[in-house]
Structures are given as C-alpha cells and as structure tokens.
Design a protein around this motif. Structure first.
Motif, PDB file in Angstrom:
ATOM      1  N   HIS A  88       0.817  -1.301   0.122  1.00 22.87           N
ATOM      2  CA  HIS A  88      -0.131   0.079   0.085  1.00 22.87           C
ATOM      3  C   HIS A  88       0.848   1.257   0.120  1.00 22.87           C
ATOM      4  O   HIS A  88       0.422   2.077  -0.681  1.00 22.87           O
ATOM      5  N   GLU A  89       2.009   1.324   0.872  1.00 23.18           N
ATOM      6  CA  GLU A  89       2.759   2.505   0.903  1.00 23.18           C
ATOM      7  C   GLU A  89       3.370   2.882  -0.503  1.00 23.18           C
ATOM      8  O   GLU A  89       3.512   3.913  -1.207  1.00 23.18           O
ATOM      9  N   THR A  90       3.961   1.663  -1.178  1.00 24.62           N
ATOM     10  CA  THR A  90       4.516   1.637  -2.576  1.00 24.62           C
ATOM     11  C   THR A  90       3.409   2.310  -3.548  1.00 24.62           C
ATOM     12  O   THR A  90       3.597   3.205  -4.255  1.00 24.62           O
ATOM     13  N   GLY A  91       2.127   1.511  -3.586  1.00 20.63           N
ATOM     14  CA  GLY A  91       1.069   1.968  -4.438  1.00 20.63           C
ATOM     15  C   GLY A  91       0.571   3.428  -4.375  1.00 20.63           C
ATOM     16  O   GLY A  91       0.776   4.225  -5.309  1.00 20.63           O
ATOM     17  N   LYS A  92       0.603   3.991  -2.932  1.00 23.19           N
ATOM     18  CA  LYS A  92       0.373   5.381  -2.687  1.00 23.19           C
ATOM     19  C   LYS A  92       1.203   6.171  -3.532  1.00 23.19           C
ATOM     20  O   LYS A  92       0.765   7.204  -4.078  1.00 23.19           O
ATOM     21  N   CYS A  93       2.475   5.957  -3.221  1.00 21.70           N
ATOM     22  CA  CYS A  93       3.455   6.683  -3.624  1.00 21.70           C
ATOM     23  C   CYS A  93       3.547   6.800  -5.240  1.00 21.70           C
ATOM     24  O   CYS A  93       3.738   7.892  -5.920  1.00 21.70           O
ATOM     25  N   TRP A  94       3.302   5.399  -6.116  1.00 23.66           N
ATOM     26  CA  TRP A  94       3.164   5.624  -7.319  1.00 23.66           C
ATOM     27  C   TRP A  94       1.702   6.320  -7.811  1.00 23.66           C
ATOM     28  O   TRP A  94       1.904   6.912  -8.968  1.00 23.66           O
ATOM     29  N   LEU A  95       0.996   6.095  -7.103  1.00 24.13           N
ATOM     30  CA  LEU A  95      -0.179   6.818  -7.637  1.00 24.13           C
ATOM     31  C   LEU A  95      -0.206   8.259  -7.541  1.00 24.13           C
ATOM     32  O   LEU A  95      -0.436   9.237  -8.317  1.00 24.13           O
ATOM     33  N   ILE A  96       0.565   8.941  -6.440  1.00 21.60           N
ATOM     34  CA  ILE A  96       0.860  10.132  -6.459  1.00 21.60           C
ATOM     35  C   ILE A  96       1.812  10.649  -7.533  1.00 21.60           C
ATOM     36  O   ILE A  96       1.347  11.631  -8.323  1.00 21.60           O
ATOM     37  N   GLN A  97       2.509   9.949  -7.789  1.00 26.06           N
ATOM     38  CA  GLN A  97       3.656  10.228  -8.940  1.00 26.06           C
ATOM     39  C   GLN A  97       2.812  10.193 -10.406  1.00 26.06           C
ATOM     40  O   GLN A  97       2.910  10.978 -10.927  1.00 26.06           O
ATOM     41  N   ALA A  98       2.094   9.212 -10.650  1.00 27.04           N
ATOM     42  CA  ALA A  98       1.307   9.093 -11.777  1.00 27.04           C
ATOM     43  C   ALA A  98      -0.024  10.514 -11.949  1.00 27.04           C
ATOM     44  O   ALA A  98       0.096  10.761 -12.969  1.00 27.04           O
ATOM     45  N   GLU A  99      -0.480  10.730 -10.890  1.00 30.41           N
ATOM     46  CA  GLU A  99      -1.348  11.809 -10.833  1.00 30.41           C
ATOM     47  C   GLU A  99      -0.530  13.029 -11.316  1.00 30.41           C
ATOM     48  O   GLU A  99      -1.043  13.884 -11.822  1.00 30.41           O
ATOM     49  N   GLU A 100       0.496  13.161 -10.402  1.00 28.60           N
ATOM     50  CA  GLU A 100       1.398  14.384 -10.890  1.00 28.60           C
ATOM     51  C   GLU A 100       1.888  14.402 -12.322  1.00 28.60           C
ATOM     52  O   GLU A 100       1.820  15.485 -13.253  1.00 28.60           O
ATOM     53  N   ILE A 101       2.191  13.374 -12.783  1.00 24.66           N
ATOM     54  CA  ILE A 101       2.684  13.277 -14.291  1.00 24.66           C
ATOM     55  C   ILE A 101       1.498  13.622 -15.048  1.00 24.66           C
ATOM     56  O   ILE A 101       1.441  14.199 -16.271  1.00 24.66           O
TER      57      ILE A 101
END
Length: 117
Positions: A88-101
């Motif tokens: 979940h922590e990794t996923g949350k980080c990736w989601l934030i990055q993907a949203e920013e992109i």
C-alpha cells in the motif's frame, strides 16, 4: 522547443517506469506484470515519440496518449494494491507520481495546443 530528455514530465515518467520494472521483476503473474510495466513504459515513450514529430498537432496527440497511459497505470496500481501485488505505501507513492505526471501532461497539452490556435 526543448528536447524530450529536458522535460521534467519525461524524467518523472521514465523514473516511475524504471521503478515499476524493478519492483515487479519477481512477480509470477506475468500477465499483470507485463500490463502494468507496459502502461508505465508507454508514458515516457509517447512523450518522446510526440516530441520527435513534426507538428504541434502530432505532439499534442502523443501527449494525450501518454496521459491516457497514466490513467491506465493508476487503475492497475489500485488493482495491484487490492489483490496484494503492490504494498500500500508503494502503491500510494506511485499513485501520487502518476497523478502528478498526468497533471503535468495536461498543462503541456494545453501549452502545445495554444501554439496551434
């Protein structure tokens, strides 16, 4: 016009793609692994392909493809978290990055389109 390698959005997308490949390398569900890594790889690849095209219309089209891939990637991250493939922590980080992109791509698309108006 800058080279695609100079774009912050391309740099962020390429880093995220590399992170996905590294993190998913040991996953035995080859279908899921291939799908999520392809979606991640598609983002910087489409940015690069667009910036190698001749017209602003073509650039904007490929940036739109990249933005679509960012949405596809977010969907796969959510599913990967739900089924236990992604912490979940990794996923949350990736989601934030993907949203920013995705937001960066939105702004870049608007900028490119305004040049053709």
């Amino acid at each position: 016009m800058p080279r695609f390698e100079e774009l912050d959005v391309w740099k962020k997308a390429a880093r995220l793609s590399a992170d996905l490949y590294k993190s998913m390398a040991e996953l035995k569900d080859f279908g899921f692994r291939d799908q999520i890594t392809r979606a991640g790889l598609s983002i910087p690849s489409n940015i690069a392909e667009g910036y190698e095209r001749a017209t602003d219309k073509e650039i904007a089209n490929f940036l739109n493809y990249a933005k679509g891939s960012a949405g596809e990637l977010r969907t796969q991250i959510y599913i990967g978290m739900d089924i236990g493939y992604i912490e979940h922590e990794t996923g949350k980080c990736w989601l934030i990055q993907a949203e920013e992109i995705s937001k960066m791509l939105h702004g870049l698309i608007k900028s490119v389109r305004s040049r053709t108006s």
